[in-house]
Design a protein around this motif. Structure first.
Motif, PDB file in Angstrom:
ATOM      1  N   SER A 155       0.816  -1.232   0.000  1.00 44.08           N
ATOM      2  CA  SER A 155       0.000   0.000   0.000  1.00 44.08           C
ATOM      3  C   SER A 155       0.844   1.274   0.000  1.00 44.08           C
ATOM      4  O   SER A 155       0.617   2.170  -0.827  1.00 44.08           O
ATOM      5  N   PRO A 156       1.827   1.409   0.906  1.00 43.85           N
ATOM      6  CA  PRO A 156       2.675   2.620   0.851  1.00 43.85           C
ATOM      7  C   PRO A 156       3.445   2.749  -0.457  1.00 43.85           C
ATOM      8  O   PRO A 156       3.632   3.857  -0.958  1.00 43.85           O
ATOM      9  N   ARG A 157       3.877   1.611  -1.018  1.00 50.52           N
ATOM     10  CA  ARG A 157       4.631   1.660  -2.275  1.00 50.52           C
ATOM     11  C   ARG A 157       3.756   2.176  -3.414  1.00 50.52           C
ATOM     12  O   ARG A 157       4.193   3.019  -4.211  1.00 50.52           O
ATOM     13  N   VAL A 158       2.521   1.683  -3.511  1.00 51.92           N
ATOM     14  CA  VAL A 158       1.602   2.134  -4.554  1.00 51.92           C
ATOM     15  C   VAL A 158       1.268   3.611  -4.366  1.00 51.92           C
ATOM     16  O   VAL A 158       1.230   4.378  -5.346  1.00 51.92           O
ATOM     17  N   LEU A 159       1.047   4.030  -3.116  1.00 48.20           N
ATOM     18  CA  LEU A 159       0.730   5.438  -2.840  1.00 48.20           C
ATOM     19  C   LEU A 159       1.893   6.340  -3.247  1.00 48.20           C
ATOM     20  O   LEU A 159       1.684   7.392  -3.867  1.00 48.20           O
ATOM     21  N   LYS A 160       3.108   5.920  -2.949  1.00 47.89           N
ATOM     22  CA  LYS A 160       4.282   6.733  -3.295  1.00 47.89           C
ATOM     23  C   LYS A 160       4.486   6.822  -4.808  1.00 47.89           C
ATOM     24  O   LYS A 160       4.714   7.907  -5.349  1.00 47.89           O
ATOM     25  N   ASN A 161       4.373   5.659  -5.474  1.00 52.21           N
ATOM     26  CA  ASN A 161       4.690   5.616  -6.900  1.00 52.21           C
ATOM     27  C   ASN A 161       3.594   6.188  -7.790  1.00 52.21           C
ATOM     28  O   ASN A 161       3.894   6.773  -8.837  1.00 52.21           O
ATOM     29  N   TYR A 162       2.343   6.033  -7.393  1.00 49.91           N
ATOM     30  CA  TYR A 162       1.230   6.472  -8.242  1.00 49.91           C
ATOM     31  C   TYR A 162       0.697   7.862  -7.872  1.00 49.91           C
ATOM     32  O   TYR A 162       0.083   8.526  -8.712  1.00 49.91           O
ATOM     33  N   VAL A 163       0.911   8.282  -6.620  1.00 53.18           N
ATOM     34  CA  VAL A 163       0.309   9.545  -6.170  1.00 53.18           C
ATOM     35  C   VAL A 163       1.370  10.567  -5.761  1.00 53.18           C
ATOM     36  O   VAL A 163       1.471  11.651  -6.355  1.00 53.18           O
ATOM     37  N   VAL A 164       2.167  10.250  -4.729  1.00 53.63           N
ATOM     38  CA  VAL A 164       3.073  11.233  -4.130  1.00 53.63           C
ATOM     39  C   VAL A 164       4.119  11.727  -5.126  1.00 53.63           C
ATOM     40  O   VAL A 164       4.261  12.938  -5.342  1.00 53.63           O
ATOM     41  N   THR A 165       4.854  10.793  -5.747  1.00 57.37           N
ATOM     42  CA  THR A 165       5.929  11.207  -6.658  1.00 57.37           C
ATOM     43  C   THR A 165       5.413  11.953  -7.892  1.00 57.37           C
ATOM     44  O   THR A 165       5.904  13.044  -8.192  1.00 57.37           O
ATOM     45  N   PRO A 166       4.431  11.409  -8.638  1.00 56.68           N
ATOM     46  CA  PRO A 166       3.928  12.178  -9.793  1.00 56.68           C
ATOM     47  C   PRO A 166       3.318  13.523  -9.407  1.00 56.68           C
ATOM     48  O   PRO A 166       3.492  14.514 -10.115  1.00 56.68           O
ATOM     49  N   LEU A 167       2.623  13.563  -8.252  1.00 58.88           N
ATOM     50  CA  LEU A 167       1.943  14.795  -7.846  1.00 58.88           C
ATOM     51  C   LEU A 167       2.938  15.892  -7.490  1.00 58.88           C
ATOM     52  O   LEU A 167       2.864  17.010  -8.017  1.00 58.88           O
ATOM     53  N   PHE A 168       3.884  15.583  -6.603  1.00 60.14           N
ATOM     54  CA  PHE A 168       4.790  16.615  -6.093  1.00 60.14           C
ATOM     55  C   PHE A 168       5.997  16.855  -6.992  1.00 60.14           C
ATOM     56  O   PHE A 168       6.583  17.934  -6.953  1.00 60.14           O
ATOM     57  N   ALA A 211       9.722  11.986 -13.183  1.00 58.55           N
ATOM     58  CA  ALA A 211       8.829  11.705 -12.066  1.00 58.55           C
ATOM     59  C   ALA A 211       7.869  10.561 -12.382  1.00 58.55           C
ATOM     60  O   ALA A 211       7.496   9.791 -11.496  1.00 58.55           O
ATOM     61  N   LEU A 212       7.453  10.441 -13.647  1.00 58.81           N
ATOM     62  CA  LEU A 212       6.526   9.374 -14.024  1.00 58.81           C
ATOM     63  C   LEU A 212       7.213   8.014 -14.109  1.00 58.81           C
ATOM     64  O   LEU A 212       6.545   6.991 -14.255  1.00 58.81           O
ATOM     65  N   GLU A 213       8.541   8.016 -14.008  1.00 53.75           N
ATOM     66  CA  GLU A 213       9.281   6.748 -14.051  1.00 53.75           C
ATOM     67  C   GLU A 213       8.875   5.805 -12.925  1.00 53.75           C
ATOM     68  O   GLU A 213       8.786   4.583 -13.100  1.00 53.75           O
ATOM     69  N   SER A 214       8.594   6.360 -11.739  1.00 53.29           N
ATOM     70  CA  SER A 214       8.199   5.518 -10.609  1.00 53.29           C
ATOM     71  C   SER A 214       6.871   4.827 -10.863  1.00 53.29           C
ATOM     72  O   SER A 214       6.692   3.649 -10.505  1.00 53.29           O
ATOM     73  N   ALA A 215       5.934   5.537 -11.498  1.00 48.22           N
ATOM     74  CA  ALA A 215       4.639   4.924 -11.816  1.00 48.22           C
ATOM     75  C   ALA A 215       4.797   3.813 -12.842  1.00 48.22           C
ATOM     76  O   ALA A 215       4.149   2.760 -12.745  1.00 48.22           O
ATOM     77  N   TYR A 216       5.678   4.024 -13.814  1.00 49.04           N
ATOM     78  CA  TYR A 216       5.905   3.000 -14.838  1.00 49.04           C
ATOM     79  C   TYR A 216       6.527   1.744 -14.236  1.00 49.04           C
ATOM     80  O   TYR A 216       6.097   0.613 -14.523  1.00 49.04           O
ATOM     81  N   LEU A 217       7.528   1.932 -13.383  1.00 53.80           N
ATOM     82  CA  LEU A 217       8.187   0.784 -12.769  1.00 53.80           C
ATOM     83  C   LEU A 217       7.228   0.007 -11.864  1.00 53.80           C
ATOM     84  O   LEU A 217       7.281  -1.224 -11.800  1.00 53.80           O
ATOM     85  N   GLU A 218       6.345   0.715 -11.192  1.00 55.95           N
ATOM     86  CA  GLU A 218       5.358   0.043 -10.348  1.00 55.95           C
ATOM     87  C   GLU A 218       4.369  -0.743 -11.194  1.00 55.95           C
ATOM     88  O   GLU A 218       4.001  -1.881 -10.858  1.00 55.95           O
ATOM     89  N   ALA A 219       3.946  -0.163 -12.309  1.00 59.90           N
ATOM     90  CA  ALA A 219       2.965  -0.826 -13.179  1.00 59.90           C
ATOM     91  C   ALA A 219       3.539  -2.077 -13.829  1.00 59.90           C
ATOM     92  O   ALA A 219       2.801  -3.028 -14.129  1.00 59.90           O
ATOM     93  N   THR A 220       4.848  -2.096 -14.058  1.00 64.98           N
ATOM     94  CA  THR A 220       5.479  -3.244 -14.736  1.00 64.98           C
ATOM     95  C   THR A 220       6.224  -4.160 -13.766  1.00 64.98           C
ATOM     96  O   THR A 220       6.960  -5.047 -14.200  1.00 64.98           O
ATOM     97  N   SER A 221       6.050  -3.936 -12.458  1.00 63.73           N
ATOM     98  CA  SER A 221       6.816  -4.713 -11.474  1.00 63.73           C
ATOM     99  C   SER A 221       6.445  -6.191 -11.459  1.00 63.73           C
ATOM    100  O   SER A 221       7.260  -7.033 -11.076  1.00 63.73           O
ATOM    101  N   THR A 222       5.211  -6.520 -11.867  1.00 62.85           N
ATOM    102  CA  THR A 222       4.778  -7.925 -11.853  1.00 62.85           C
ATOM    103  C   THR A 222       4.981  -8.617 -13.199  1.00 62.85           C
ATOM    104  O   THR A 222       4.666  -9.796 -13.338  1.00 62.85           O
TER     105      THR A 222
END
Length: 302
Positions: free
Chosen positions: A171-184, A240-251
């Motif tokens: 949960s914290p990882r998804v929140l950081k990668n999809y919300v916190v990092t892209p937002l800020f 900044a969007l790199e974190s969201a991409y890595l999270e989406a492709t982590s599985t």
């Protein structure tokens, strides 16, 4: 066979990118940050420019970020020396300061843009209220304090597991990668940049219509700030969007070739993002600054 060669070639390019570009950039960035502080300390006339003070704060943050954060990343990716994977405390502190210093370095140019928006505003009462050194000092201290508090959870959610510094809780990882990092790191800075640039352009047009005489040095700083803000918006968006991409492709089960390509792209994005951070001094070199730098070098030679 060709796939193996491609992986080796891409990995070699990635390593040399750190050898040839990243290391010299860190060195020039440190030199630029130190010269920025020296020039500011020597020329007291610059103390009256709030915009310059915001940029000085950004240079100091960059001087902290380069040797403590980016250098460790370069050592890990280019030389295989992963210092932040040796100790759990180092792992947590590394990621905490990574976020605090990076996001602070992003928002100080935004504060400089806000100051330029204020000082070009036709409303004199609004200018007098916000375009002064008291506001600058409060904004700088408030910015650092805000990000330092906001990212305190980083010290908790990151941990060293199997010699890997990462967030194991989903949960914290998804929140950081999809919300916190892209937002800020992307959305809010780009909104601020677009708003302040458009407002500055509108205000400058009004000033020209009213034949308002502007300070020559202030105009030079404003032109350079336009360039820096555009570069910041362009370089920060994919980084900044790199974190969201890595999270989406982590599985996804990735091939060695795909991992190599992704790592190369990540290094390129990191490089261009840090070019924006380290280029502040070199971008803002004007006749006044060149004169002060020459005086500093002559003094050291003597």
């Amino acid at each position: 066979m060709s796939s193996v060669i491609d992986v080796q070639t891409i990995s070699t390019i990635t390593r040399w990118l750190n050898y040839v570009l990243a290391i010299p950039m860190i060195i020039f960035g440190m030199i630029g940050s130190i010269l920025t502080v020296l020039v500011f300390a020597r020329r007291r006339t610059l103390w009256n420019y709030p915009t310059i003070t915001y940029l000085l704060a950004g240079s100091i943050i960059t001087a902290i970020h380069l040797p403590t954060i980016y250098l460790l990343v370069v050592l890990a990716d280019g030389f295989g020396i992963v210092l932040f994977n040796y100790n759990d405390i180092i792992c947590r502190l590394f990621n905490y300061f990574l976020y605090v210093t990076t996001v602070s370095a992003i928002y100080f140019p935004c504060l400089a843009a806000f100051d330029q928006y204020v000082c070009t505003c036709p409303n004199a009462a609004f200018r007098n209220r916000w375009h002064n050194m008291k506001v600058v000092r409060l904004a700088i201290c408030g910015t650092i304090l805000f990000w330092s508090i906001l990212f305190l959870p980083i010290l908790i959610i990151y941990q060293l597991v199997n010699n890997s510094c990462s967030i194991t809780n989903y949960s914290p990882r998804v929140l950081k990668n999809y919300v916190v990092t892209p937002l800020f790191f992307t959305i809010i800075p780009i909104i601020l940049i677009i708003f302040f640039l458009r407002s500055m352009i509108r205000n400058i047009r009004l000033l020209k219509l009213n034949n308002y005489q502007q300070d020559r040095f202030e105009r030079q700083i404003r032109r350079m700030l336009f360039v820096q803000l555009i570069i910041l918006a362009v370089s920060g968006f994919p980084f900044a969007l790199e974190s969201a991409y890595l999270e989406a492709t982590s599985t996804i089960q990735e091939t060695r070739l795909r991992k190599a390509v992704e790592n190369l792209v990540l290094q390129v994005l990191r490089f261009f993002f840090h070019v924006n951070l380290v280029g502040t001094f070199y971008l803002y070199i004007s006749s006044e600054v060149r004169k002060t730098v020459r005086q500093l070098f002559m003094r050291f030679r003597d």
